[in-house]
Design a protein around this motif. Structure first.
Motif, PDB file in Angstrom:
ATOM      1  N   TRP A  49       0.851  -1.195   0.000  1.00 50.81           N
ATOM      2  CA  TRP A  49       0.000   0.000   0.000  1.00 50.81           C
ATOM      3  C   TRP A  49       0.888   1.247   0.000  1.00 50.81           C
ATOM      4  N   ALA A  50       1.925   1.239   0.834  1.00 55.76           N
ATOM      5  CA  ALA A  50       2.828   2.398   0.922  1.00 55.76           C
ATOM      6  C   ALA A  50       3.543   2.650  -0.402  1.00 55.76           C
ATOM      7  N   GLN A  51       3.932   1.579  -1.107  1.00 60.19           N
ATOM      8  CA  GLN A  51       4.564   1.734  -2.415  1.00 60.19           C
ATOM      9  C   GLN A  51       3.662   2.499  -3.381  1.00 60.19           C
ATOM     10  N   GLU A  52       2.371   2.377  -3.176  1.00 60.19           N
ATOM     11  CA  GLU A  52       1.392   3.051  -4.040  1.00 60.19           C
ATOM     12  C   GLU A  52       0.970   4.410  -3.480  1.00 60.19           C
ATOM     13  N   LYS A  62     -13.269  -5.733  15.914  1.00 58.51           N
ATOM     14  CA  LYS A  62     -14.347  -5.862  14.948  1.00 58.51           C
ATOM     15  C   LYS A  62     -15.166  -4.581  14.791  1.00 58.51           C
ATOM     16  N   GLU A  63     -15.036  -3.645  15.703  1.00 59.14           N
ATOM     17  CA  GLU A  63     -15.796  -2.405  15.589  1.00 59.14           C
ATOM     18  C   GLU A  63     -15.188  -1.417  14.610  1.00 59.14           C
ATOM     19  N   PHE A  64     -13.927  -1.636  14.241  1.00 55.24           N
ATOM     20  CA  PHE A  64     -13.244  -0.659  13.410  1.00 55.24           C
ATOM     21  C   PHE A  64     -12.805  -1.274  12.093  1.00 55.24           C
ATOM     22  N   ALA A  65     -13.158  -0.611  11.013  1.00 57.96           N
ATOM     23  CA  ALA A  65     -12.664  -1.022   9.703  1.00 57.96           C
ATOM     24  C   ALA A  65     -11.249  -0.472   9.544  1.00 57.96           C
ATOM     25  N   ASN A  66     -10.507  -1.050   8.619  1.00 51.50           N
ATOM     26  CA  ASN A  66      -9.180  -0.514   8.318  1.00 51.50           C
ATOM     27  C   ASN A  66      -9.329   0.909   7.787  1.00 51.50           C
ATOM     28  N   GLU A  67      -8.293   1.694   7.955  1.00 52.74           N
ATOM     29  CA  GLU A  67      -8.306   3.079   7.472  1.00 52.74           C
ATOM     30  C   GLU A  67      -7.252   3.236   6.384  1.00 52.74           C
ATOM     31  N   TYR A  68      -7.587   4.042   5.378  1.00 50.04           N
ATOM     32  CA  TYR A  68      -6.705   4.276   4.237  1.00 50.04           C
ATOM     33  C   TYR A  68      -6.516   5.779   4.077  1.00 50.04           C
ATOM     34  N   TYR A  69      -5.247   6.198   3.853  1.00 48.65           N
ATOM     35  CA  TYR A  69      -4.930   7.612   3.730  1.00 48.65           C
ATOM     36  C   TYR A  69      -4.069   7.848   2.494  1.00 48.65           C
ATOM     37  N   LYS A  70      -4.366   8.919   1.796  1.00 53.03           N
ATOM     38  CA  LYS A  70      -3.561   9.357   0.656  1.00 53.03           C
ATOM     39  C   LYS A  70      -3.252  10.831   0.875  1.00 53.03           C
ATOM     40  N   GLY A  71      -1.963  11.168   0.936  1.00 58.57           N
ATOM     41  CA  GLY A  71      -1.579  12.557   1.156  1.00 58.57           C
ATOM     42  C   GLY A  71      -2.105  13.129   2.458  1.00 58.57           C
ATOM     43  N   LYS A  82      -8.859   1.819  -6.398  1.00 57.43           N
ATOM     44  CA  LYS A  82      -8.872   2.464  -7.717  1.00 57.43           C
ATOM     45  C   LYS A  82      -7.542   3.162  -7.997  1.00 57.43           C
ATOM     46  N   ILE A  83      -6.950   3.762  -6.984  1.00 64.74           N
ATOM     47  CA  ILE A  83      -5.628   4.393  -7.142  1.00 64.74           C
ATOM     48  C   ILE A  83      -4.595   3.341  -7.531  1.00 64.74           C
ATOM     49  N   VAL A  84      -4.619   2.206  -6.842  1.00 69.79           N
ATOM     50  CA  VAL A  84      -3.675   1.130  -7.143  1.00 69.79           C
ATOM     51  C   VAL A  84      -3.873   0.624  -8.566  1.00 69.79           C
TER      52      VAL A  84
END
Length: 98
Positions: A49-52, A62-71, A82-84
């Motif tokens: 993910w970091a490479q991208e 189970k209460e928290f979904a993974n989080e994704y950040y760009k910039g 979609k970015i990947v």
């Protein structure tokens, strides 16, 4: 703590609702060619993910979904995928990985 690749049946036994997301993220990264078949640890996943240019925060509850950040801005998992795909020149049906 050591890194190891978990089998599907082991993933099913991991506490938390994010297990499905992690498993699907690994499958997605393999499909776009960023992970080899013998890779699949959480560290492998964070690395690709970091490479991208995306930072992923993997949650263990189970209460928290993974989080994704760009910039530094939080984005959805679908946006991250979609970015990947754009970066790798692949066109997959992301619904297969959601």
């Amino acid at each position: 703590m050591t890194s190891e690749i978990l089998k599907d049946e082991q993933l099913d036994g991991v506490a938390g609702g994010i297990t499905h997301e992690i498993k699907r993220d690994v499958e997605f990264m393999k499909a776009v060619g960023l992970l080899r078949q013998d890779e699949g640890t959480n560290n492998d996943l964070r690395k690709v993910w970091a490479q991208e240019g995306i930072t992923v925060v993997l949650h263990g509850g189970k209460e928290f979904a993974n989080e994704y950040y760009k910039g530094g801005r939080q984005i959805t998992r679908e946006q991250a995928m979609k970015i990947v795909m754009r970066n790798t020149g692949t066109n997959l049906n992301i619904n297969n990985y959601i």
